[in-house]
Design an enzyme around this catalytic site. Structure first.
Site, PDB file in Angstrom:
ATOM      1  N   LYS A  41       1.070  -1.348  -0.017  1.00 42.97           N
ATOM      2  CA  LYS A  41       0.083   0.008   0.051  1.00 42.97           C
ATOM      3  C   LYS A  41       0.958   1.414  -0.095  1.00 42.97           C
ATOM      4  CE  LYS A  41      -0.032  -0.389   5.091  1.00 42.97           C
ATOM      5  NZ  LYS A  41      -1.108  -0.481   6.226  1.00 42.97           N
ATOM      6  N   ARG A 138     -10.627  -0.009  14.389  1.00 41.02           N
ATOM      7  CA  ARG A 138     -10.678   0.629  13.325  1.00 41.02           C
ATOM      8  C   ARG A 138     -11.820  -0.020  12.137  1.00 41.02           C
ATOM      9  NH1 ARG A 138      -4.730   1.018  10.567  1.00 41.02           N
ATOM     10  NH2 ARG A 138      -5.149  -1.240  10.094  1.00 41.02           N
ATOM     11  N   HIS A 168      -6.201  -7.481  13.172  1.00 44.96           N
ATOM     12  CA  HIS A 168      -5.004  -6.786  13.050  1.00 44.96           C
ATOM     13  C   HIS A 168      -4.725  -6.310  14.423  1.00 44.96           C
ATOM     14  CE1 HIS A 168      -2.031  -4.218  11.396  1.00 44.96           C
ATOM     15  NE2 HIS A 168      -2.477  -2.991  11.668  1.00 44.96           N
ATOM     16  N   ARG A 221       0.986 -10.721   7.013  1.00 45.01           N
ATOM     17  CA  ARG A 221       0.966  -9.522   6.055  1.00 45.01           C
ATOM     18  C   ARG A 221       2.070  -8.740   6.272  1.00 45.01           C
ATOM     19  NH1 ARG A 221      -4.069  -9.849   8.673  1.00 45.01           N
ATOM     20  NH2 ARG A 221      -3.478  -7.821   9.858  1.00 45.01           N
ATOM     21  N   TYR A 267      14.736  31.693   3.975  1.00 44.00           N
ATOM     22  CA  TYR A 267      13.877  32.562   4.444  1.00 44.00           C
ATOM     23  C   TYR A 267      13.846  33.152   6.095  1.00 44.00           C
ATOM     24  CZ  TYR A 267      11.267  31.566   0.297  1.00 44.00           C
ATOM     25  OH  TYR A 267      10.893  31.430  -1.001  1.00 44.00           O
ATOM     26  N   CYS A 313      13.445  25.385   2.324  1.00 46.95           N
ATOM     27  CA  CYS A 313      12.622  25.831   1.266  1.00 46.95           C
ATOM     28  C   CYS A 313      11.443  25.073   0.630  1.00 46.95           C
ATOM     29  CB  CYS A 313      13.035  26.857   0.445  1.00 46.95           C
ATOM     30  SG  CYS A 313      14.327  27.767   0.907  1.00 46.95           S
ATOM     31  N   MET A 314      10.609  25.264  -0.373  1.00 44.78           N
ATOM     32  CA  MET A 314       9.830  24.254  -1.055  1.00 44.78           C
ATOM     33  C   MET A 314      10.589  23.275  -1.914  1.00 44.78           C
ATOM     34  SD  MET A 314       6.663  24.805  -3.785  1.00 44.78           S
ATOM     35  CE  MET A 314       5.734  25.877  -2.334  1.00 44.78           C
ATOM     36  N   ASP A 315      11.911  23.864  -2.357  1.00 46.04           N
ATOM     37  CA  ASP A 315      12.459  23.348  -3.313  1.00 46.04           C
ATOM     38  C   ASP A 315      13.975  23.010  -3.441  1.00 46.04           C
ATOM     39  OD1 ASP A 315      10.035  23.336  -4.969  1.00 46.04           O
ATOM     40  OD2 ASP A 315      10.718  25.439  -5.133  1.00 46.04           O
TER      41      ASP A 315
HETATM   42  C1  LIG Z   1      -0.316  -1.613   6.736  1.00 47.96           C
HETATM   43  C2  LIG Z   1      -0.854  -3.070   7.354  1.00 47.96           C
HETATM   44  C3  LIG Z   1      -0.182  -4.138   7.409  1.00 47.96           C
HETATM   45  C4  LIG Z   1       1.339  -3.846   7.310  1.00 47.96           C
HETATM   46  O1  LIG Z   1       2.077  -3.955   8.678  1.00 47.96           O
HETATM   47  P1  LIG Z   1       3.579  -3.740   8.861  1.00 47.96           P
HETATM   48  O2  LIG Z   1       3.811  -3.336  10.451  1.00 47.96           O
HETATM   49  O3  LIG Z   1       4.102  -2.547   8.009  1.00 47.96           O
HETATM   50  O4  LIG Z   1       4.124  -4.893   8.770  1.00 47.96           O
HETATM   51  C5  LIG Z   1      -0.586  -5.247   7.738  1.00 47.96           C
HETATM   52  N1  LIG Z   1      -1.962  -5.424   8.082  1.00 47.96           N
HETATM   53  C6  LIG Z   1      -2.976  -4.434   7.858  1.00 47.96           C
HETATM   54  C7  LIG Z   1      -4.336  -4.456   8.174  1.00 47.96           C
HETATM   55  C8  LIG Z   1      -2.350  -3.338   7.511  1.00 47.96           C
HETATM   56  O5  LIG Z   1      -3.109  -2.207   7.246  1.00 47.96           O
END
Ligand SMILES: *Cc1c(COP(=O)(O)O)cnc(C)c1O
Length: 386
Positions: A41, A138, A168, A221, A267, A313-315
């Site tokens: 992601k 969540r 999770h 995951r 700045y 700065c920005m850049d």
């Molecule tokens: C982002 C995410 C992960 C990955 O977590 P890490 O700590 O980066 O391994 C696993 N499960 C869910 C639901 C997540 O949102």
């Protein structure tokens, strides 16, 4: 590499061999038949989604996960055919697009499912993973009656298929495991409510996989650990194998000049030279994710730590140089030069945040260069994309 891939000497290097190694290490560390679901992601935590996904699959990952449907479609357009799960919420109407692209969605309440069933007129089957909320607060189902009604609804609808169930953890990266254990027991309890278990059961992020490989059911995951960063500083000393940081960030001095004692920089004229000194301008700014709070931190030039002086700065930003150094000299913002190394965690500490946020924040104005075997295999610069 095509020399016209980018025109500003500022780039992020992604060492795909590190990604490969981190995935392969997790795979061999896990019990037999536990799969690695590579979490890509947020453009693979700022690294580059398609490139990381391909490498993770080569290294033994069998499934990919993203937060949003758009990210999954981006992978499909990049030629990725492996299974993909959207972990976050999608709109019920987007089941149609998910089906067309063979993307699995997360179901997390019964109203969502009822709406999706009403809107879906296709005849391809759509895969779902059921999200259980065991204490993260969540997304996810908490209630037994709701869980059972979701299972029944999926069972009665010919095109929807439950492939997985997951939860999770909120504290898997903390030394104190009491809340983790509470969540784990809730998960076991909720699984008991399910008369038939789907094919995939998963609950572990990187921290869980690294610390409790026997507790993750069918798949881990793997996010942060795949990129070679520790899930938290707390558990950094307890990791079962070495992580290889894939991300580094570089630029070059574009202007070097001497300023006299008393002269000002940037700045607000907040920096005043306390002696005659050499100053270098670096073409990186907060629009690249190098935020203003990084004033007074360090970058590497010729293997030496040089302080950022004046406002970012920005850049562009300016650094104090130890001597006259030629224009064009490489500046490393994250990564190594000679024996000095600036880790993502060092930047995170300076900013009072976590490593995750740093790589995600480096914007895609900065081209990503992908390395394999120390050679450049691809450059990705969204600005000049055809
Ligand atoms: C982002 C995410 C992960 C990955 O977590 P890490 O700590 O980066 O391994 C696993 N499960 C869910 C639901 C997540 O949102």
């Amino acid at each position: 590499m095509d020399s016209s891939s980018f025109y500003r000497d500022t780039w992020v290097e992604i060492d795909l061999d590190c990604i490969y190694q981190n995935v392969a290490n997790m795979k061999s560390y896990l019990p037999n038949r536990v799969e690695v679901m590579a979490v890509v992601k947020a453009n693979a935590y700022g690294h580059g989604d398609v490139e990381v996904a391909k490498t993770a699959l080569e290294a033994g990952a069998t499934y990919l996960a993203v937060a949003f449907l758009d990210e999954a479609i981006s992978l499909r357009r990049g030629g990725i055919e492996a299974p993909i799960l959207v972990l976050g919420a999608s709109r019920p109407s987007d089941v149609v697009v998910a089906a067309e692209n063979n993307i699995a969605l997360t179901v997390f309440n019964k109203e969502w499912l009822a709406e999706a069933q009403q809107l879906y007129k296709g005849n391809k089957s759509v895969l779902f993973h059921l999200k259980l909320d065991t204490g993260m607060g969540r997304l996810g189902v908490k209630d037994k009656a709701e869980l059972l009604s979701i299972l029944e609804a999926i069972d009665h609808y010919p095109y929807f298929e439950l492939e997985g169930v997951f939860t999770h953890f909120a504290t898997a990266d903390e030394i104190d495991t009491s809340y983790f254990e509470e969540q784990y027991h809730s998960f076991l309890q909720m699984l008991e409510w399910m008369p038939l278990k789907p094919k995939m059961i998963h609950c572990g992020n990187s921290a869980t996989g690294l610390r409790f490989p026997d507790m993750v059911f069918n798949a881990v995951r793997l996010g942060i650990g795949m990129y070679g960063m520790t899930p938290s500083l707390e558990i950094k000393d307890q990791l079962p194998y070495e992580l290889h940081e894939a991300f580094s960030f570089h630029s070059r001095l574009v202007h070097v000049k001497q300023i006299a004692k008393g002269e000002k920089v940037s700045y607000g004229a907040t920096f005043t030279a306390d002696e005659d000194m050499w100053v270098g301008t670096v073409p990186v700014g907060y629009a690249d994710g190098w935020i203003r709070k990084l004033q007074d931190t360090y970058v590497l030039v010729e293997g030496e730590r040089c302080q950022i002086i004046g406002r970012v700065c920005m850049d562009q930003f300016m650094v104090r140089l130890p001597r006259k150094i030629p224009t064009g000299t490489k500046v490393t913002l994250i990564g190594g030069q000679n024996d000095e190394y600036i880790h993502v965690d060092d930047i995170a500490k300076s900013l009072d945040t976590i490593n995750y946020e740093i790589t995600c924040t480096i914007s895609f104005r900065v081209p990503r260069i992908f390395l394999k075997n120390k050679s450049i295999i691809e450059v990705r610069n969204p600005l000049l994309k055809q």
